[in-house]
Design a protein around this motif. Structure first.
Motif, short mmCIF file in Angstrom:
data_model
loop_
_atom_site.label_atom_id
_atom_site.label_comp_id
_atom_site.label_asym_id
_atom_site.label_seq_id
_atom_site.Cartn_x
_atom_site.Cartn_y
_atom_site.Cartn_z
N GLU A 118 0.83 -1.20 0.00
CA GLU A 118 0.00 0.00 0.00
C GLU A 118 0.87 1.26 0.00
N ILE A 119 1.94 1.23 0.78
CA ILE A 119 2.85 2.38 0.82
C ILE A 119 3.48 2.60 -0.56
N ASP A 120 3.85 1.52 -1.22
CA ASP A 120 4.46 1.63 -2.55
C ASP A 120 3.46 2.18 -3.56
N LEU A 121 2.23 1.70 -3.53
CA LEU A 121 1.21 2.17 -4.48
C LEU A 121 0.92 3.64 -4.26
N LEU A 122 0.76 4.06 -3.01
CA LEU A 122 0.48 5.46 -2.72
C LEU A 122 1.67 6.34 -3.10
N SER A 123 2.87 5.85 -2.91
CA SER A 123 4.07 6.63 -3.29
C SER A 123 4.12 6.86 -4.79
N ARG A 124 3.73 5.87 -5.57
CA ARG A 124 3.72 6.01 -7.02
C ARG A 124 2.65 7.00 -7.48
N LEU A 125 1.51 7.01 -6.77
CA LEU A 125 0.46 7.98 -7.11
C LEU A 125 0.94 9.40 -6.80
N VAL A 126 1.54 9.58 -5.62
CA VAL A 126 2.04 10.91 -5.23
C VAL A 126 3.10 11.37 -6.22
N HIS A 127 3.98 10.48 -6.61
CA HIS A 127 5.04 10.83 -7.57
C HIS A 127 4.43 11.31 -8.90
N ALA A 128 3.38 10.59 -9.34
CA ALA A 128 2.76 10.94 -10.62
C ALA A 128 1.94 12.21 -10.52
N GLU A 129 1.21 12.42 -9.42
CA GLU A 129 0.32 13.57 -9.27
C GLU A 129 1.07 14.84 -8.87
N ALA A 130 2.11 14.71 -8.03
CA ALA A 130 2.76 15.90 -7.47
C ALA A 130 4.19 16.04 -7.94
N LYS A 131 4.48 15.56 -9.14
CA LYS A 131 5.83 15.71 -9.67
C LYS A 131 6.15 17.19 -9.83
N GLY A 132 7.28 17.60 -9.28
CA GLY A 132 7.65 19.02 -9.34
C GLY A 132 7.10 19.84 -8.19
N GLU A 133 6.22 19.25 -7.33
CA GLU A 133 5.66 19.98 -6.19
C GLU A 133 6.63 19.91 -5.00
N SER A 134 6.38 20.77 -4.04
CA SER A 134 7.19 20.79 -2.82
C SER A 134 6.90 19.54 -1.98
N PHE A 135 7.72 19.37 -0.94
CA PHE A 135 7.49 18.23 -0.03
C PHE A 135 6.12 18.34 0.63
N ALA A 136 5.73 19.57 1.01
CA ALA A 136 4.40 19.78 1.62
C ALA A 136 3.31 19.44 0.62
N GLY A 137 3.54 19.77 -0.66
CA GLY A 137 2.57 19.44 -1.69
C GLY A 137 2.40 17.95 -1.87
N LYS A 138 3.50 17.20 -1.80
CA LYS A 138 3.42 15.75 -1.89
C LYS A 138 2.69 15.15 -0.69
N LYS A 139 3.00 15.67 0.49
CA LYS A 139 2.30 15.20 1.70
C LYS A 139 0.80 15.49 1.62
N ALA A 140 0.43 16.61 1.04
CA ALA A 140 -0.98 16.97 0.93
C ALA A 140 -1.73 15.99 0.02
N VAL A 141 -1.12 15.58 -1.09
CA VAL A 141 -1.75 14.62 -1.99
C VAL A 141 -1.93 13.27 -1.28
N ALA A 142 -0.89 12.83 -0.56
CA ALA A 142 -1.00 11.58 0.20
C ALA A 142 -2.08 11.69 1.28
N SER A 143 -2.20 12.85 1.91
CA SER A 143 -3.21 13.07 2.95
C SER A 143 -4.61 12.93 2.38
N VAL A 144 -4.84 13.46 1.16
CA VAL A 144 -6.16 13.36 0.53
C VAL A 144 -6.57 11.91 0.37
N VAL A 145 -5.63 11.06 -0.08
CA VAL A 145 -5.95 9.63 -0.27
C VAL A 145 -6.33 8.97 1.05
N LEU A 146 -5.55 9.21 2.10
CA LEU A 146 -5.84 8.59 3.41
C LEU A 146 -7.11 9.16 4.02
N ASN A 147 -7.39 10.43 3.78
CA ASN A 147 -8.65 11.02 4.26
C ASN A 147 -9.85 10.34 3.59
#
Length: 217
Positions: free
Chosen positions: A104-133
């Motif tokens: 699950e961690i690997d799948l979510l990491s790949r989604l964050v990488h694809a969705e937030a490529k070029g975003e800040s670390f906070a931006g990547k955390k925010a995308v991961a937070s949306v999925v867990l929410n």
């Protein structure tokens, strides 16, 4: 001398006769008085026969003391045979963290990488937070895989970029959000206002903006 003794004897006899007559008269008078007088003496319970005994009853109008009956029986009450139900305490500490598998961690990491490529670390955390929410929200699937692969939920699933290997920053961001429960946002939606074409997503209430993404509820 003989005549004197005889005279004394006769006198004594007369006196005795008079006393006896008086005694008999007195006895007759006493018998009549006892017969006429009301009987005040009653036989006690000991003097009476069983058929004559009348034991006075307790007065109903008077308060009688309650007598506590002591039971000598060793028989237990039915309630004593009932076993107490064992109630298992099922408390969940607020410090308990949800554990996610490595897949699950690997799948979510790949989604964050694809969705937030070029975003800040906070931006990547925010995308991961949306999925867990969404995983914890009643309107979405209750697993990371279910949320990510929900129909038309994320563009990387449609275009295949979900299969690209995640970079280290995306993996770190996901682990921080998932394992340390460090959510950046409470949003359940995010989009890029410059590229989004769906009018419905634009109608959602915006809670914050991070980089190129807008986060909403």
């Amino acid at each position: 001398m003989i005549k004197i003794h005889t005279a004394l004897f006769v006198i004594l006899m007369l006196i005795s006769a008079v006393k006896v007559d008086n005694i008999q008269q007195n006895q007759g008078t006493l018998s009549q008085e006892f017969a006429q007088a009301p009987v005040k003496h009653q036989l006690s319970y000991i003097d009476k026969k069983d058929s004559q005994m009348v034991i006075p009853a307790f007065s109903e109008g008077r308060h009688q003391p309650k007598v506590k009956m002591l039971s000598t029986s060793t028989e237990k009450k039915p309630s004593e045979f009932k076993q107490k139900k064992k109630v298992k305490s099922e408390t969940t500490s607020s410090n308990d963290k949800v554990r996610y598998s490595n897949e699950e961690i690997d799948l979510l990491s790949r989604l964050v990488h694809a969705e937030a490529k070029g975003e800040s670390f906070a931006g990547k955390k925010a995308v991961a937070s949306v999925v867990l929410n969404r995983v914890e929200h009643g309107s979405f699937p209750d697993s990371i895989r279910g949320v990510i692969y929900q129909r038309n939920a994320f563009q990387p699933v449609t275009d295949g970029s979900i299969h690209d290997k995640a970079d280290q920053e995306s993996i770190k961001a996901v682990k921080q959000v998932a394992k340390e429960h460090d959510r950046t946002t409470k949003a359940i939606y995010f989009y890029n206002p410059k590229t989004a074409t769906d009018d419905w997503i634009r109608s959602r209430k915006i809670v914050e903006r991070i980089g190129r993404h807008v986060f909403a509820v």
